[in-house]
Enzyme design. Structure first.
Site, PDB file in Angstrom:
ATOM      1  N   LYS A  75     -17.195 -21.585  15.599  1.00  0.00           N
ATOM      2  CA  LYS A  75     -18.594 -21.982  15.708  1.00  0.00           C
ATOM      3  C   LYS A  75     -18.697 -23.502  15.723  1.00  0.00           C
ATOM      4  O   LYS A  75     -18.080 -24.194  14.904  1.00  0.00           O
ATOM      5  CB  LYS A  75     -19.402 -21.411  14.539  1.00  0.00           C
ATOM      6  CG  LYS A  75     -20.904 -21.675  14.640  1.00  0.00           C
ATOM      7  CD  LYS A  75     -21.651 -21.040  13.482  1.00  0.00           C
ATOM      8  CE  LYS A  75     -23.151 -21.242  13.596  1.00  0.00           C
ATOM      9  NZ  LYS A  75     -23.897 -20.620  12.469  1.00  0.00           N
ATOM     10  N   SER A 150     -27.652 -17.779  13.980  1.00  0.00           N
ATOM     11  CA  SER A 150     -27.267 -18.923  14.785  1.00  0.00           C
ATOM     12  C   SER A 150     -25.812 -18.885  15.262  1.00  0.00           C
ATOM     13  O   SER A 150     -25.417 -19.694  16.111  1.00  0.00           O
ATOM     14  CB  SER A 150     -27.478 -20.225  13.992  1.00  0.00           C
ATOM     15  OG  SER A 150     -26.634 -20.281  12.850  1.00  0.00           O
ATOM     16  N   SER A 174     -27.082 -15.774   9.605  1.00  0.00           N
ATOM     17  CA  SER A 174     -26.546 -16.247  10.874  1.00  0.00           C
ATOM     18  C   SER A 174     -25.241 -15.611  11.319  1.00  0.00           C
ATOM     19  O   SER A 174     -24.827 -15.820  12.461  1.00  0.00           O
ATOM     20  CB  SER A 174     -26.365 -17.769  10.838  1.00  0.00           C
ATOM     21  OG  SER A 174     -27.610 -18.416  10.907  1.00  0.00           O
TER      22      SER A 174
END
Length: 464
Positions: A75, A150, A174
């Site tokens: 990420k 996210s 997330s």
């Protein structure tokens, strides 16, 4: 594409080369990333060169660790030494850290290869997959729909078989939101289980962890990535047991409480039907005592809004005041709203957080696990922050209105996982959330592994 444990074993045993696996992943990325927007930077030459080194080391009997030669997606919020970390923002497109985050250093030490940085919303501020940097993240099961966020790119990359596993972070859902929407497994552990660094403006809410196709893959990664680090003052002591071994052990009798909803939130009938069917299966097949009753907790939405908006808005507002025009309009609005939050408001939110957390912890005096739907809604259009028809609101976290089952357990600090539990008639995956008492991730993983054996989901994959 093998799962993580299988890929690592095949490389270790000489049944597959690291180069072959990396080449396959890179081809998958080339094929599907233009549509799905899972990755930002992809390290084609670097990853292949590293794989060649791993293969030479394997031939010499030298293995770096349990993940020797296995490619991962990272990420793009995690600091990676010498590799650009954009954090999903046009204001950080030239940011190149000089140090690895603890989770990255441990992944490398275990032998993994970083194949690319996966997409995230701007500074991870929202649960959608809206992005002006990478393009909006799209769901592998229906690319017109959001993947959730996210950790959007990490979920997409795992579900679409671009990589065996990826890393994500969770400050309000997330990893669980996109995990549920994309049909993969993701566990938000207890706060501090995997150390985080650099400092986060919402450090009391933010967690780092893996996103995988199977429970046992996740357990292996928690075994490798957990433990204290001097840079994270919230980091927990080292574990005293292997959670991968727990997943392979027989499930003991457990007291499980099923709450069909939280805070009187309406749940889409298709989601409710999948979850109910999964609950019926586990009652008949697993050694559990089930209680079913909606919980009487009051929603701590305002508490979460103040802590999230205040922490992120003030911290980023101070740094980005002159660059608001470059920000996602929603994130810019959060920064503006944060200026209205005073110290007394913030301290009161901390107090109310403690009150809510005490309610949650009291439940676990009576039960071992709590289960709920992961989300009350199905994925919506990929170019939206919130579902069509959601009324406009004045909070900095309007996304938290459609994710009311995830972020409360960031407030309380409990481990919470999303497990695929079925599909809607339209073919979209549905997630079941499993919550444990603080520090009892082993219980959550062992139970989820039993669910996975009962309702195998990895045999299902999107048709791309």
């Amino acid at each position: 594409m093998p799962d993580l444990l299988s890929a690592a074993a095949q490389i270790r045993q000489g049944e597959c080369s690291s180069v072959a696996l990396v080449e396959f992943c890179l081809q998958q990325i080339k094929n599907h990333n233009p549509t799905l927007n899972a990755f930002g930077d992809v390290y084609y030459q670097q990853a292949l060169a590293e794989a060649e080194i791993c293969d030479r080391e394997s031939q010499q009997g030298k293995l770096r660790g349990p993940l020797h030669g296995v490619p991962f997606g990272i990420k793009d919020l995690f600091s990676t030494a010498g590799l650009r970390t954009c954090k999903g923002s046009l204001t950080a497109v030239d940011n190149v850290p000089d140090s690895d985050a603890p989770i990255i250093a441990r992944l490398k030490a275990a032998g993994a290869i970083i194949i690319g940085k996966t997409a995230t919303t701007e500074f991870g501020w929202t649960g959608s997959s809206y992005s002006r940097v990478y393009g909006h993240g799209r769901n592998p099961w229906d690319p017109s729909l959001t993947s959730g966020g996210s950790s959007s790119g990490s979920a997409i990359s795992v579900a679409a078989r671009m990589v065996p596993a990826a890393l994500g972070s969770d400050g309000g859902g997330s990893v669980r939101i996109p995990g549920a929407f994309c049909g993969i497994f993701a566990l938000k552990a207890s706060l501090g289980r995997i150390p985080t660094w650099p400092w986060s403006a919402t450090e009391m809410l933010s967690h780092a962890g893996p996103m995988t196709r199977t429970v046992r893959d996740s357990a292996l990664l928690f075994d490798l990535l957990s433990g204290p680090d001097a840079r994270d003052h919230q980091a927990l002591p080292a574990k005293t047991e292997s959670w991968l071994e727990r997943c392979d052990a027989p499930l003991p009798p457990l007291r499980v409480h099923y709450s069909p909803t939280l805070f009187n939130t309406p749940v889409d009938a298709r989601i409710a039907a999948c979850v109910e069917q999964a609950v019926e299966q586990m009652v008949h097949a697993l050694p559990i005592t089930l209680t079913v009753k909606p919980l009487s907790w009051q929603s701590p939405f305002d508490t979460f809004d103040t802590l999230w908006s205040g922490g992120r808005g003030i911290a980023y507002g101070a740094a980005l005041r002159q660059q608001l025009d470059q920000l996602d309009p929603g994130f810019a609005a959060l920064i503006e709203r944060a200026q209205r939050i005073g110290l007394a408001d913030y301290l009161n939110a901390q107090k109310q957080r403690a009150v809510f957390a005490s309610q949650v912890h009291a439940l676990f005096d009576e039960v071992d696990l709590l289960i709920t739907p992961t989300l009350p809604i199905l994925p919506f259009a990929a170019d939206r922050h919130v579902p069509q028809g959601q009324p406009e609101g004045d909070s900095g976290v309007e996304w938290a209105r459609w994710t009311p089952f995830t972020w409360p357990f960031n407030l309380s600090g409990n481990p919470a996982a999303t497990v695929p539990c079925g599909f809607t008639p339209e073919g979209l995956p549905v997630g079941l959330q499993v919550i444990g008492r603080r520090y009892a991730e082993g219980d959550v993983l062992q139970f989820c592994a039993a669910l996975e054996a009962l309702m195998p989901w990895d045999q299902h994959q999107p048709v791309l």
